[in-house]
Scaffold this motif. Structure first.
Motif, PDB file in Angstrom:
ATOM      1  N   LEU A 114       0.814  -1.212   0.000  1.00 50.06           N
ATOM      2  CA  LEU A 114       0.000   0.000   0.000  1.00 50.06           C
ATOM      3  C   LEU A 114       0.849   1.264   0.000  1.00 50.06           C
ATOM      4  O   LEU A 114       1.817   1.382   0.748  1.00 50.06           O
ATOM      5  CB  LEU A 114      -0.931  -0.001   1.219  1.00 50.06           C
ATOM      6  CG  LEU A 114      -1.813  -1.238   1.382  1.00 50.06           C
ATOM      7  CD1 LEU A 114      -2.659  -1.122   2.638  1.00 50.06           C
ATOM      8  CD2 LEU A 114      -2.690  -1.452   0.154  1.00 50.06           C
ATOM      9  N   ASP A 115       0.440   2.214  -0.826  1.00 48.93           N
ATOM     10  CA  ASP A 115       1.097   3.516  -0.878  1.00 48.93           C
ATOM     11  C   ASP A 115       0.040   4.550  -1.254  1.00 48.93           C
ATOM     12  O   ASP A 115      -0.248   4.766  -2.437  1.00 48.93           O
ATOM     13  CB  ASP A 115       2.237   3.509  -1.898  1.00 48.93           C
ATOM     14  CG  ASP A 115       3.013   4.819  -1.894  1.00 48.93           C
ATOM     15  OD1 ASP A 115       2.864   5.594  -0.925  1.00 48.93           O
ATOM     16  OD2 ASP A 115       3.747   5.070  -2.875  1.00 48.93           O
ATOM     17  N   HIS A 116      -0.551   5.170  -0.245  1.00 48.41           N
ATOM     18  CA  HIS A 116      -1.640   6.132  -0.462  1.00 48.41           C
ATOM     19  C   HIS A 116      -1.560   7.203   0.623  1.00 48.41           C
ATOM     20  O   HIS A 116      -1.260   6.890   1.792  1.00 48.41           O
ATOM     21  CB  HIS A 116      -3.005   5.430  -0.418  1.00 48.41           C
ATOM     22  CG  HIS A 116      -4.144   6.298  -0.852  1.00 48.41           C
ATOM     23  ND1 HIS A 116      -4.812   7.132   0.026  1.00 48.41           N
ATOM     24  CD2 HIS A 116      -4.724   6.471  -2.068  1.00 48.41           C
ATOM     25  CE1 HIS A 116      -5.762   7.773  -0.638  1.00 48.41           C
ATOM     26  NE2 HIS A 116      -5.738   7.392  -1.905  1.00 48.41           N
ATOM     27  N   PRO A 117      -1.791   8.472   0.277  1.00 48.30           N
ATOM     28  CA  PRO A 117      -1.665   9.541   1.281  1.00 48.30           C
ATOM     29  C   PRO A 117      -2.645   9.439   2.443  1.00 48.30           C
ATOM     30  O   PRO A 117      -2.410  10.056   3.482  1.00 48.30           O
ATOM     31  CB  PRO A 117      -1.924  10.826   0.460  1.00 48.30           C
ATOM     32  CG  PRO A 117      -2.607  10.364  -0.782  1.00 48.30           C
ATOM     33  CD  PRO A 117      -2.076   9.001  -1.066  1.00 48.30           C
ATOM     34  N   LEU A 167     -10.572   3.806   0.887  1.00 45.13           N
ATOM     35  CA  LEU A 167     -11.411   2.663   0.531  1.00 45.13           C
ATOM     36  C   LEU A 167     -11.484   2.502  -0.991  1.00 45.13           C
ATOM     37  O   LEU A 167     -11.539   1.374  -1.503  1.00 45.13           O
ATOM     38  CB  LEU A 167     -12.815   2.831   1.111  1.00 45.13           C
ATOM     39  CG  LEU A 167     -12.888   2.949   2.633  1.00 45.13           C
ATOM     40  CD1 LEU A 167     -14.341   2.970   3.093  1.00 45.13           C
ATOM     41  CD2 LEU A 167     -12.131   1.821   3.312  1.00 45.13           C
ATOM     42  N   LYS A 168     -11.473   3.613  -1.704  1.00 44.04           N
ATOM     43  CA  LYS A 168     -11.424   3.536  -3.167  1.00 44.04           C
ATOM     44  C   LYS A 168     -10.103   2.906  -3.612  1.00 44.04           C
ATOM     45  O   LYS A 168     -10.084   2.043  -4.501  1.00 44.04           O
ATOM     46  CB  LYS A 168     -11.579   4.940  -3.766  1.00 44.04           C
ATOM     47  CG  LYS A 168     -11.449   4.991  -5.285  1.00 44.04           C
ATOM     48  CD  LYS A 168     -11.666   6.402  -5.805  1.00 44.04           C
ATOM     49  CE  LYS A 168     -11.372   6.490  -7.301  1.00 44.04           C
ATOM     50  NZ  LYS A 168     -12.280   5.632  -8.095  1.00 44.04           N
ATOM     51  N   TYR A 169      -9.025   3.325  -2.980  1.00 42.76           N
ATOM     52  CA  TYR A 169      -7.712   2.765  -3.316  1.00 42.76           C
ATOM     53  C   TYR A 169      -7.659   1.268  -2.999  1.00 42.76           C
ATOM     54  O   TYR A 169      -7.168   0.467  -3.809  1.00 42.76           O
ATOM     55  CB  TYR A 169      -6.635   3.520  -2.542  1.00 42.76           C
ATOM     56  CG  TYR A 169      -5.236   2.957  -2.677  1.00 42.76           C
ATOM     57  CD1 TYR A 169      -4.498   3.151  -3.840  1.00 42.76           C
ATOM     58  CD2 TYR A 169      -4.657   2.241  -1.638  1.00 42.76           C
ATOM     59  CE1 TYR A 169      -3.209   2.642  -3.969  1.00 42.76           C
ATOM     60  CE2 TYR A 169      -3.376   1.731  -1.749  1.00 42.76           C
ATOM     61  CZ  TYR A 169      -2.659   1.921  -2.921  1.00 42.76           C
ATOM     62  OH  TYR A 169      -1.386   1.421  -3.040  1.00 42.76           O
ATOM     63  N   LEU A 170      -8.171   0.877  -1.839  1.00 39.55           N
ATOM     64  CA  LEU A 170      -8.171  -0.538  -1.466  1.00 39.55           C
ATOM     65  C   LEU A 170      -9.010  -1.363  -2.436  1.00 39.55           C
ATOM     66  O   LEU A 170      -8.666  -2.512  -2.748  1.00 39.55           O
ATOM     67  CB  LEU A 170      -8.693  -0.707  -0.035  1.00 39.55           C
ATOM     68  CG  LEU A 170      -7.797  -0.158   1.077  1.00 39.55           C
ATOM     69  CD1 LEU A 170      -8.470  -0.326   2.430  1.00 39.55           C
ATOM     70  CD2 LEU A 170      -6.433  -0.848   1.074  1.00 39.55           C
ATOM     71  N   ARG A 171     -10.122  -0.779  -2.888  1.00 42.97           N
ATOM     72  CA  ARG A 171     -10.963  -1.501  -3.865  1.00 42.97           C
ATOM     73  C   ARG A 171     -10.171  -1.748  -5.148  1.00 42.97           C
ATOM     74  O   ARG A 171     -10.257  -2.826  -5.740  1.00 42.97           O
ATOM     75  CB  ARG A 171     -12.230  -0.692  -4.157  1.00 42.97           C
ATOM     76  CG  ARG A 171     -13.189  -1.377  -5.132  1.00 42.97           C
ATOM     77  CD  ARG A 171     -13.728  -2.655  -4.518  1.00 42.97           C
ATOM     78  NE  ARG A 171     -14.606  -3.358  -5.449  1.00 42.97           N
ATOM     79  CZ  ARG A 171     -14.203  -4.202  -6.383  1.00 42.97           C
ATOM     80  NH1 ARG A 171     -12.898  -4.433  -6.547  1.00 42.97           N
ATOM     81  NH2 ARG A 171     -15.065  -4.827  -7.168  1.00 42.97           N
TER      82      ARG A 171
END
Length: 395
Positions: free
Chosen positions: A60-63, A118-122
């Motif tokens: 995972l790499d998200h702000p 949650l959008k990124y995880l999806r």
């Protein structure tokens, strides 16, 4: 898989405990990366090693997701070294407001930040499975970050039996009923987080898990949506909490609603005026009364900057001013200043940008009169304007 470092225990100087859960304890620590470089970090000590947590976090790499920086694996100790979020949890932040509810713009901002990971995880085909306010941390710049992937799963495993339970007040009914997960499981939990942002309350607070299960599954109960909740958000919450997981909105639909702040703000303003006019005070008791101060045929209504309700009363040719509790405060005689015999028909009441009221009055000559009304310390003040174009300059 993203690379992460493996460090030795001697590189860490442990500070105070930040929190403890069922599977881990989190500490603040100083990580000495070199002689000249040190970094304040959060260190999560796992009571039971879960290799899938490291596997998932390393991808995972998200702000809006807490980053995994390194791992300490020296049996029997196993630590995850992660970025430090100094603002504490979202749940703590809400508790510290002591009932002072969030402004609508801030609520929408936090709700959007909570939805973005949650959008990124999806997209990464990952289900967090424990979305709740204590698992959102506040980083520098008031950035909301999702953490705790201890029970996260890949989406391909969502319909298999769930061997670990999440937190009951945020749990979707399908997991309670038959230990099955769904692709929209996190959407249900997210809805509860938005409800927390709205109310500042803890869902099903003080209830035992079995009671929560009975209410959610047996009674189909959900956290009560506040009556002044903007309609777009209220509709979104009901969809998020659908029993059938197929009927829940996608994360893109969620973001579409939350991101349209103008639509939410307009709906909130309309709902607030409707609540004041129709619910929070008993105006209907005054309609049809015989006393001079009571209403007979109310045509126009508006709420001024003090929360008073002003009503154009056609038959009596007056504008009545009431408190939110329904108490009559004062009246404006709209015939004042007119020639004898001229009829006054106040029809429309609107609020201006400076908090004054703008009342359109139709005379028997069909020429409009505008009355500007303000309520100050000295009481009700008003004056007549015969220029109908003045209406165009008011908001």
């Amino acid at each position: 898989m993203m690379a992460y470092l493996k460090v030795k225990r001697s590189a860490l100087t442990f500070g105070p405990e930040l929190g403890e859960g069922g599977f881990s304890t989190v500490y603040q620590a100083t990580w000495r990366q070199s002689i000249l470089k040190r970094q304040e970090v959060a260190v999560k000590r796992l009571h039971k090693v879960n290799p899938s947590e490291v596997e998932i976090m390393s991808k995972l790499d998200h702000p809006n997701i807490v980053k995994l920086l390194a791992v300490l694996d020296e049996s029997p100790d196993y630590f995850l070294i992660m970025e430090l979020c100094t603002g504490g949890s979202l749940r703590s932040y809400l508790d510290q407001r002591h009932g002072n509810r969030l402004p609508l713009d801030q609520l929408c901002n936090l709700a959007k930040q909570a939805a973005l990971p949650l959008k990124y995880l999806r997209e990464m085909e990952i289900l967090h499975k424990d979305v709740k306010s204590p698992n959102y941390l506040i980083a520098k710049g008031k950035i909301l970050k999702l953490t705790d992937f201890g029970i996260a799963k890949n989406l391909k495993e969502t319909m298999s039996n769930a061997t670990q339970s999440a937190s009951y007040p945020w749990m979707a009914p399908e997991l309670m009923k038959d230990l099955k997960l769904s692709p929209t499981y996190d959407i249900h939990s997210y809805g509860v987080v938005v409800w927390e942002l709205l109310t500042l309350e803890v869902p099903f607070q003080g209830l035992e898990p079995q009671v929560v299960v009975m209410r959610i599954c047996g009674d189909n109960e959900r956290p009560p949506i506040p009556p002044d909740c903007p309609q777009p958000i209220a509709d979104l919450l009901r969809k998020c909490w659908a029993v059938d997981w197929r009927k829940r909105p996608s994360i893109d639909e969620v973001l579409s609603v939350i991101s349209d702040r103008q639509a939410v703000a307009v709906a909130a303003k309309i709902d607030r005026q409707r609540q004041i006019l129709d619910g929070s005070w008993m105006l209907e008791r005054k309609i049809g009364g015989s006393a001079a101060s009571l209403l007979t045929k109310p045509y126009g209504m508006a709420v001024n900057h003090q929360g008073d309700v002003c009503v154009a009363n056609w038959d009596a040719a007056k504008v009545q001013v009431y408190s939110q509790q329904g108490m009559h405060k004062s009246s404006i005689d709209t015939k004042l200043g007119l020639k004898p015999g001229t009829r006054s028909w106040p029809r429309e009441v609107r609020i201006s940008s400076d908090g004054s009221l703008c009342i359109t009055d139709y005379r028997s000559s069909l020429k409009s009169i505008v009355l500007l009304v303000g309520i100050g310390k000295s009481g009700l003040q008003y004056h007549l304007k015969t220029n109908p174009q003045l209406m165009k300059t008011l908001v």
